[in-house]
Write an enzyme that holds these catalytic residues in place. Structure first.
Site, mmCIF file in Angstrom:
data_model
loop_
_atom_site.group_PDB
_atom_site.id
_atom_site.type_symbol
_atom_site.label_atom_id
_atom_site.label_comp_id
_atom_site.label_asym_id
_atom_site.label_seq_id
_atom_site.Cartn_x
_atom_site.Cartn_y
_atom_site.Cartn_z
ATOM 1 N N LYS A 1 0.838 -1.170 -0.047
ATOM 2 C CA LYS A 1 -0.016 0.039 0.036
ATOM 3 C C LYS A 1 0.815 1.399 0.030
ATOM 4 O O LYS A 1 0.335 2.294 -0.160
ATOM 5 C CB LYS A 1 -0.842 -0.073 1.224
ATOM 6 C CG LYS A 1 -1.923 -1.056 1.403
ATOM 7 C CD LYS A 1 -2.585 -1.044 2.905
ATOM 8 C CE LYS A 1 -3.294 -2.180 3.133
ATOM 9 N NZ LYS A 1 -3.754 -2.179 4.204
ATOM 10 N N GLY A 2 2.171 1.029 0.221
ATOM 11 C CA GLY A 2 3.055 2.155 0.514
ATOM 12 C C GLY A 2 3.033 3.132 -0.633
ATOM 13 O O GLY A 2 3.431 4.218 -0.348
ATOM 14 N N GLU B 1 7.209 1.991 -6.705
ATOM 15 C CA GLU B 1 7.517 1.551 -5.436
ATOM 16 C C GLU B 1 7.756 2.876 -4.577
ATOM 17 O O GLU B 1 8.179 3.707 -4.781
ATOM 18 C CB GLU B 1 8.932 0.807 -5.561
ATOM 19 C CG GLU B 1 8.814 -0.473 -5.398
ATOM 20 C CD GLU B 1 8.289 -1.134 -3.792
ATOM 21 O OE1 GLU B 1 7.545 -0.628 -3.250
ATOM 22 O OE2 GLU B 1 8.651 -2.239 -3.669
ATOM 23 N N ASP B 2 7.302 2.654 -3.171
ATOM 24 C CA ASP B 2 7.367 3.592 -2.342
ATOM 25 C C ASP B 2 9.175 3.760 -1.898
ATOM 26 O O ASP B 2 9.718 4.659 -2.013
ATOM 27 C CB ASP B 2 6.993 3.402 -0.993
ATOM 28 C CG ASP B 2 6.888 2.048 -0.525
ATOM 29 O OD1 ASP B 2 7.641 1.000 -1.146
ATOM 30 O OD2 ASP B 2 6.112 1.681 0.571
ATOM 31 N N ASP C 1 14.685 -1.134 -0.109
ATOM 32 C CA ASP C 1 15.654 -1.463 0.900
ATOM 33 C C ASP C 1 16.839 -2.567 0.665
ATOM 34 O O ASP C 1 17.722 -2.101 -0.066
ATOM 35 C CB ASP C 1 14.666 -1.607 2.337
ATOM 36 C CG ASP C 1 15.578 -1.932 3.492
ATOM 37 O OD1 ASP C 1 16.733 -1.811 3.520
ATOM 38 O OD2 ASP C 1 14.784 -2.472 4.389
ATOM 39 N N LYS D 1 17.195 3.162 0.101
ATOM 40 C CA LYS D 1 18.548 3.007 0.950
ATOM 41 C C LYS D 1 19.596 2.234 0.428
ATOM 42 O O LYS D 1 19.656 1.032 0.568
ATOM 43 C CB LYS D 1 17.825 2.115 2.191
ATOM 44 C CG LYS D 1 16.583 2.879 3.037
ATOM 45 C CD LYS D 1 16.225 2.070 4.251
ATOM 46 C CE LYS D 1 14.687 2.149 4.822
ATOM 47 N NZ LYS D 1 14.612 1.284 5.834
ATOM 48 N N PHE E 1 14.364 3.504 9.509
ATOM 49 C CA PHE E 1 12.904 3.019 9.226
ATOM 50 C C PHE E 1 12.036 4.175 8.987
ATOM 51 O O PHE E 1 11.811 5.010 10.084
ATOM 52 C CB PHE E 1 12.434 2.138 10.259
ATOM 53 C CG PHE E 1 11.109 1.398 9.823
ATOM 54 C CD1 PHE E 1 11.192 0.159 9.032
ATOM 55 C CD2 PHE E 1 9.899 1.955 10.242
ATOM 56 C CE1 PHE E 1 9.951 -0.374 8.485
ATOM 57 C CE2 PHE E 1 8.603 1.470 9.739
ATOM 58 C CZ PHE E 1 8.875 0.114 9.027
ATOM 59 N N ASP F 1 4.049 2.708 6.434
ATOM 60 C CA ASP F 1 3.711 2.365 7.372
ATOM 61 C C ASP F 1 4.564 1.933 8.714
ATOM 62 O O ASP F 1 5.519 1.437 8.200
ATOM 63 C CB ASP F 1 2.344 1.381 7.431
ATOM 64 C CG ASP F 1 3.014 0.089 7.047
ATOM 65 O OD1 ASP F 1 3.814 -0.097 6.223
ATOM 66 O OD2 ASP F 1 2.375 -0.875 8.083
ATOM 67 N N ARG G 1 0.445 6.118 7.421
ATOM 68 C CA ARG G 1 0.271 6.005 6.246
ATOM 69 C C ARG G 1 -0.280 7.487 5.846
ATOM 70 O O ARG G 1 0.098 7.895 4.501
ATOM 71 C CB ARG G 1 -0.654 5.016 5.463
ATOM 72 C CG ARG G 1 -0.038 3.566 5.523
ATOM 73 C CD ARG G 1 -0.838 2.817 4.665
ATOM 74 N NE ARG G 1 -0.450 1.406 4.842
ATOM 75 C CZ ARG G 1 0.586 0.612 4.701
ATOM 76 N NH1 ARG G 1 1.546 1.071 3.689
ATOM 77 N NH2 ARG G 1 0.592 -0.735 4.827
HETATM 78 P P1 5GP Z 1 12.776 -4.446 0.179
HETATM 79 O O1 5GP Z 1 12.361 -5.876 -0.622
HETATM 80 O O2 5GP Z 1 13.574 -3.803 -0.874
HETATM 81 O O3 5GP Z 1 13.819 -4.878 1.592
HETATM 82 O O4 5GP Z 1 11.725 -3.843 0.724
HETATM 83 C C1 5GP Z 1 10.807 -3.233 -0.113
HETATM 84 C C2 5GP Z 1 9.432 -2.777 1.019
HETATM 85 O O5 5GP Z 1 9.726 -2.843 2.169
HETATM 86 C C3 5GP Z 1 9.005 -1.401 0.594
HETATM 87 O O6 5GP Z 1 8.065 -1.366 -0.365
HETATM 88 C C4 5GP Z 1 8.253 -1.061 1.885
HETATM 89 O O7 5GP Z 1 6.946 -1.612 1.779
HETATM 90 C C5 5GP Z 1 9.245 -1.844 2.912
HETATM 91 N N1 5GP Z 1 10.074 -1.008 3.422
HETATM 92 C C6 5GP Z 1 11.449 -0.938 3.192
HETATM 93 N N2 5GP Z 1 11.736 -0.008 3.949
HETATM 94 C C7 5GP Z 1 10.932 0.634 4.764
HETATM 95 C C8 5GP Z 1 10.896 1.919 5.730
HETATM 96 O O8 5GP Z 1 11.980 2.338 6.120
HETATM 97 N N3 5GP Z 1 9.822 1.913 6.292
HETATM 98 C C9 5GP Z 1 8.635 1.478 5.890
HETATM 99 N N4 5GP Z 1 7.639 1.788 6.498
HETATM 100 N N5 5GP Z 1 8.701 0.617 5.021
HETATM 101 C C10 5GP Z 1 9.613 -0.094 4.467
#
Ligand code: 5GP
Length: 154
Positions: free
Chosen positions: A21-22, A77-78, A81, A109, A130, A137, A143
Site C-alpha cells: 500500500k506504500g 515503489e515507495d 531497501d 536505502k 525506518f 506504515d 500512512r
Molecule cells: P525490500 O524488499 O527492498 O527490502 O523492501 C521493500 C518494501 O519494504 C517496501 O516496498 C516497503 O513496503 C518496505 N520498507 C522498506 N523500508 C521501509 C521503511 O523504512 N519504512 C517502511 N514503512 N517500509 C519499508
C-alpha cells in the site's frame, strides 16, 4: 521525475503499477504530474509482516487485474531497501512480456541492498533508518502523514 518519464515515453501510453500500500500517495502525485496516457493498476506483496525488517520472502497477495503483454510498464515503489521485493517483481512481470519494464522509487536505502535490481528513476537516497508517512506504515499506522519521518523507538 514525471517530466523525465514523459520524455522517455515519447508520447506512448504506459501502465503505472503501484505496489500496495506504500506507493498510494506517490503514485497519485506522480500520475497526476505526468502528461502521458496512463493506465493504473496495483499489486500487493508482503515481506515485512508488520515489522521493521524484511522477512526476505516475497509473496504476491494481490495480482494485477490487467494483461501487460506488449505494454510499457512502470513499477511504482515507495522505497527500495534490500532490493528483494523489486528484484522479485521485475522477474515476475518480465515473464508477462511487457514492451518495456521500468521502475520508479520515491526513496532508496542504497547501502542496504542484498540484491541489486535496476531502478531507472529514484527520488531520494536516504540513510538506513525506518521511515513512515506519505504512504509508508509501521504496523499499518502513519500512512496518512503528509510528510516522511524517521520512526523513533519511543
Ligand atoms: P525490500 O524488499 O527492498 O527490502 O523492501 C521493500 C518494501 O519494504 C517496501 O516496498 C516497503 O513496503 C518496505 N520498507 C522498506 N523500508 C521501509 C521503511 O523504512 N519504512 C517502511 N514503512 N517500509 C519499508
Amino acid at each position: 521525475m514525471a517530466l523525465k518519464i514523459d520524455e522517455e515515453l515519447g508520447g506512448e501510453p504506459v501502465v503505472l503499477i503501484g505496489v500496495l500500500k506504500g506507493s498510494i500517495h506517490f503514485l497519485s502525485d506522480l500520475g497526476r504530474a505526468m502528461k502521458s496516457d496512463a493506465e493504473i493498476d496495483f499489486l500487493q506483496t508482503s515481506s515485512y509482516h508488520g515489522g521493521k525488517s524484511s522477512s526476505g520472502v516475497v509473496q504476491i497477495r494481490k495480482d494485477l487485474d490487467i494483461n501487460i503483454e506488449g505494454l510499457n510498464v512502470i513499477i511504482v515503489e515507495d522505497i527500495v531497501d534490500t532490493g528483494v521485493t523489486l528484484s522479485h517483481l521485475r522477474e515476475l512481470l518480465s515473464t508477462r512480456k511487457p514492451k518495456s519494464l521500468k521502475v520508479v522509487a520515491l526513496l532508496s536505502k542504497e547501502g542496504c541492498r542484498k540484491v541489486h535490481p535496476f531502478v531507472e528513476y529514484i527520488g531520494f537516497e536516504i540513510p538506513n533508518e525506518f521511515v513512515v508517512g506519505y504512504g509508508l506504515d509501521y504496523a499499518e499506522r502513519y500512512r496518512n502523514l503528509p510528510y516522511i519521518a524517521i520512526l523513533r523507538e519511543e
